[in-house]
Motif scaffolding. Structure first.
Motif, mmCIF file in Angstrom:
data_model
loop_
_atom_site.group_PDB
_atom_site.id
_atom_site.type_symbol
_atom_site.label_atom_id
_atom_site.label_comp_id
_atom_site.label_asym_id
_atom_site.label_seq_id
_atom_site.Cartn_x
_atom_site.Cartn_y
_atom_site.Cartn_z
ATOM 1 N N PRO A 136 83.679 -0.298 -26.778
ATOM 2 C CA PRO A 136 83.412 0.776 -27.393
ATOM 3 C C PRO A 136 81.852 1.147 -27.910
ATOM 4 O O PRO A 136 81.128 -0.123 -28.073
ATOM 5 C CB PRO A 136 84.183 1.008 -28.627
ATOM 6 N N THR A 137 81.278 2.184 -27.502
ATOM 7 C CA THR A 137 79.844 2.395 -27.828
ATOM 8 C C THR A 137 79.925 2.605 -29.329
ATOM 9 O O THR A 137 80.477 3.514 -30.107
ATOM 10 C CB THR A 137 79.348 3.638 -27.108
ATOM 11 N N VAL A 138 78.780 1.813 -30.088
ATOM 12 C CA VAL A 138 78.624 2.112 -31.618
ATOM 13 C C VAL A 138 77.266 2.618 -31.838
ATOM 14 O O VAL A 138 76.274 1.955 -31.424
ATOM 15 C CB VAL A 138 78.991 0.614 -32.142
ATOM 16 N N ALA A 139 77.306 3.881 -32.512
ATOM 17 C CA ALA A 139 75.863 4.196 -32.804
ATOM 18 C C ALA A 139 75.221 3.473 -33.724
ATOM 19 O O ALA A 139 75.492 2.491 -34.481
ATOM 20 C CB ALA A 139 76.264 5.430 -33.682
ATOM 21 N N SER A 140 73.545 3.274 -33.296
ATOM 22 C CA SER A 140 72.843 2.444 -33.991
ATOM 23 C C SER A 140 72.773 3.097 -35.574
ATOM 24 O O SER A 140 72.692 4.280 -35.799
ATOM 25 C CB SER A 140 71.434 2.405 -33.529
ATOM 26 N N PRO A 141 72.670 2.403 -36.495
ATOM 27 C CA PRO A 141 72.370 2.810 -37.752
ATOM 28 C C PRO A 141 71.216 3.481 -37.972
ATOM 29 O O PRO A 141 70.119 3.242 -37.570
ATOM 30 C CB PRO A 141 72.442 1.553 -38.706
ATOM 31 N N LYS A 142 71.191 4.801 -38.666
ATOM 32 C CA LYS A 142 70.115 5.637 -38.774
ATOM 33 C C LYS A 142 69.624 5.207 -40.164
ATOM 34 O O LYS A 142 70.281 6.083 -41.158
ATOM 35 C CB LYS A 142 70.502 6.811 -38.422
ATOM 36 N N ILE A 143 68.496 4.644 -40.526
ATOM 37 C CA ILE A 143 68.102 4.007 -41.757
ATOM 38 C C ILE A 143 66.597 4.051 -41.424
ATOM 39 O O ILE A 143 65.913 3.309 -40.566
ATOM 40 C CB ILE A 143 68.514 2.974 -42.517
ATOM 41 N N THR A 144 65.726 4.957 -42.211
ATOM 42 C CA THR A 144 64.246 4.617 -42.119
ATOM 43 C C THR A 144 63.616 4.675 -43.517
ATOM 44 O O THR A 144 64.200 5.043 -44.590
ATOM 45 C CB THR A 144 63.700 5.752 -41.609
ATOM 46 N N ALA A 145 62.492 3.969 -43.685
ATOM 47 C CA ALA A 145 61.841 4.007 -44.809
ATOM 48 C C ALA A 145 60.268 4.424 -44.714
ATOM 49 O O ALA A 145 59.758 3.916 -43.661
ATOM 50 C CB ALA A 145 61.954 2.691 -45.440
ATOM 51 N N LYS A 146 59.657 5.303 -45.483
ATOM 52 C CA LYS A 146 58.622 5.752 -45.353
ATOM 53 C C LYS A 146 57.753 5.366 -46.562
ATOM 54 O O LYS A 146 58.111 5.528 -47.536
ATOM 55 C CB LYS A 146 58.221 7.373 -45.266
ATOM 56 N N HIS A 147 56.283 4.536 -46.192
ATOM 57 C CA HIS A 147 55.619 4.138 -47.336
ATOM 58 C C HIS A 147 54.290 4.883 -47.311
ATOM 59 O O HIS A 147 53.796 5.147 -46.352
ATOM 60 C CB HIS A 147 55.240 2.701 -46.938
ATOM 61 N N TRP A 148 53.974 4.999 -48.495
ATOM 62 C CA TRP A 148 52.658 5.491 -48.860
ATOM 63 C C TRP A 148 51.860 4.452 -49.973
ATOM 64 O O TRP A 148 52.229 4.516 -51.257
ATOM 65 C CB TRP A 148 52.451 6.797 -49.346
ATOM 66 N N ASP A 149 50.811 3.818 -49.484
ATOM 67 C CA ASP A 149 50.435 2.792 -50.511
ATOM 68 C C ASP A 149 48.935 2.375 -50.460
ATOM 69 O O ASP A 149 48.125 1.392 -50.479
ATOM 70 C CB ASP A 149 51.371 1.456 -50.230
ATOM 71 N N SER A 150 48.020 3.522 -49.851
ATOM 72 C CA SER A 150 46.675 3.346 -49.801
ATOM 73 C C SER A 150 46.218 4.743 -49.823
ATOM 74 O O SER A 150 46.848 5.639 -49.711
ATOM 75 C CB SER A 150 46.318 2.677 -48.362
ATOM 76 N N ILE A 151 44.830 4.897 -50.250
ATOM 77 C CA ILE A 151 44.203 6.114 -50.239
ATOM 78 C C ILE A 151 44.387 6.960 -48.972
ATOM 79 O O ILE A 151 44.444 7.993 -48.951
ATOM 80 C CB ILE A 151 42.766 6.050 -50.520
ATOM 81 N N ARG A 152 44.392 6.074 -47.874
ATOM 82 C CA ARG A 152 44.564 6.805 -46.481
ATOM 83 C C ARG A 152 45.881 7.438 -46.308
ATOM 84 O O ARG A 152 46.057 8.616 -45.827
ATOM 85 C CB ARG A 152 44.353 5.721 -45.336
ATOM 86 N N ASP A 153 46.867 6.889 -46.751
ATOM 87 C CA ASP A 153 48.271 7.062 -46.807
ATOM 88 C C ASP A 153 48.318 8.444 -47.745
ATOM 89 O O ASP A 153 48.799 9.658 -47.557
ATOM 90 C CB ASP A 153 49.246 6.123 -47.303
ATOM 91 N N PHE A 154 47.704 8.130 -49.069
ATOM 92 C CA PHE A 154 47.987 9.264 -50.065
ATOM 93 C C PHE A 154 47.235 10.599 -49.440
ATOM 94 O O PHE A 154 47.600 11.631 -50.094
ATOM 95 C CB PHE A 154 47.415 9.021 -51.515
ATOM 96 N N ALA A 155 46.112 10.356 -48.836
ATOM 97 C CA ALA A 155 45.248 11.653 -48.083
ATOM 98 C C ALA A 155 46.151 12.428 -47.429
ATOM 99 O O ALA A 155 45.774 13.602 -47.341
ATOM 100 C CB ALA A 155 44.052 11.158 -47.366
ATOM 101 N N ARG A 156 47.312 12.122 -47.005
ATOM 102 C CA ARG A 156 48.053 12.791 -46.094
ATOM 103 C C ARG A 156 48.870 13.913 -46.678
ATOM 104 O O ARG A 156 49.504 14.688 -46.386
ATOM 105 C CB ARG A 156 49.165 12.036 -45.042
ATOM 106 N N GLY A 157 49.145 13.553 -48.181
ATOM 107 C CA GLY A 157 49.785 14.420 -49.004
ATOM 108 C C GLY A 157 48.817 15.623 -49.562
ATOM 109 O O GLY A 157 47.765 15.459 -49.404
ATOM 110 N N THR A 158 49.618 16.210 -50.778
ATOM 111 C CA THR A 158 48.830 17.091 -51.506
ATOM 112 C C THR A 158 48.428 16.496 -52.900
ATOM 113 O O THR A 158 49.366 16.033 -53.527
ATOM 114 C CB THR A 158 49.772 18.416 -51.757
ATOM 115 N N TRP A 159 47.362 16.706 -53.360
ATOM 116 C CA TRP A 159 46.994 16.225 -54.647
ATOM 117 C C TRP A 159 46.550 17.422 -55.634
ATOM 118 O O TRP A 159 45.902 18.374 -55.197
ATOM 119 C CB TRP A 159 45.480 15.548 -54.334
#
Length: 252
Positions: free
Chosen positions: A31-54
């Motif tokens: 039987p085919t079993v779906a791969s678990p769909k789990i993701t984590a997104k990290h923001w932990d530097s000024i470069r990462d934070f720059a992609r968001g809204t201040w």
């Protein structure tokens, strides 16, 4: 932090033995079993934070975000486990870019790294974008301070009950979408707060948001015992419910 997901487990099909005359035998496909769909997104530097809204925040020399000294944004907050006094705070906030994980989000949980001088705190919120393009409200995932000097102004760390609506529920620190209302994208927001009239500020070092899609098909099968022996200890059984009513700041 709890990460909840249901993951299906495949079982092997039995291949029947065939006696003479010998003939080709087709094995039942696995039987085919779906791969678990789990993701984590990290923001932990000024470069990462720059992609968001201040909004009312600036970078510090150590790479964290702090409230801008000139921020004019203010709000009030009453610690539900304090003395009932409404206090005024200056604040700044950071909002992540829109994240599209590629699947319908059943659950989400957010973690953060922050430093909060006495009297300051951070609030983390989450919202999801539904398939029709509309957004849920912002759900509070936690209000947090690193200190416990309540007499000096620290708030009690707390989750927020009663946020459930037609789109989702919040179970302590976990966003749980209602069936048929699963978001396909999300944003995380962190608000930094300091007592109005002071210059000290919380420092936001990092944020991580984990999302997952619940999978069905768990048949409850566990692996075979492999240690060769086992020892059952005579430990009395207890339920977490024996603590019901304690620590009301964490939902009882």
């Amino acid at each position: 932090m709890f990460r909840k997901t249901a993951i299906g487990i495949a079982s092997l099909a039995t291949i029947a033995a065939v006696t003479a005359p010998v003939a080709p035998v087709n094995a039942t496909s696995e039987p085919t079993v779906a791969s678990p769909k789990i993701t984590a997104k990290h923001w932990d530097s000024i470069r990462d934070f720059a992609r968001g809204t201040w909004e009312g925040v600036i970078p510090s020399l150590d790479g964290s975000l702090v409230i801008s000294p000139g921020s004019k944004r203010t709000t009030t907050y009453t610690d539900p486990f304090g003395d009932g006094t409404e206090k005024s705070y200056a604040y700044g906030r950071w909002t992540s870019p829109v994240v599209t994980p590629g699947y319908a989000i059943d659950e989400s949980i957010t973690s953060w790294n922050a430093r909060t001088p006495t009297g300051t705190f951070v609030e983390t919120t989450f919202r999801g974008r539904l398939p029709d393009g509309t957004w849920t409200k912002w759900y509070v995932m936690g209000r947090w301070a690193s200190g416990d000097d309540f007499a000096a102004g620290d708030i009690h760390r707390t989750s927020l009950d009663g946020q459930g609506d037609t789109n989702a529920n919040i179970w302590t620190d976990t966003f749980s979408a209602r069936t048929g209302r699963e978001p396909v994208a999300y944003q995380t927001r962190v608000t930094l707060l300091r007592p109005e009239g002071t210059r000290k500020s919380p420092r936001l070092d990092g944020v991580t948001t984990m999302t997952n899609e619940l999978l069905t098909g768990d048949d409850g099968v566990t692996s075979d015992f492999t240690l060769g022996r086992h020892v059952e200890l005579p430990v009395p059984r207890f339920s977490q419910n024996i603590h019901k009513g304690e620590y009301p700041e964490f939902g009882g």
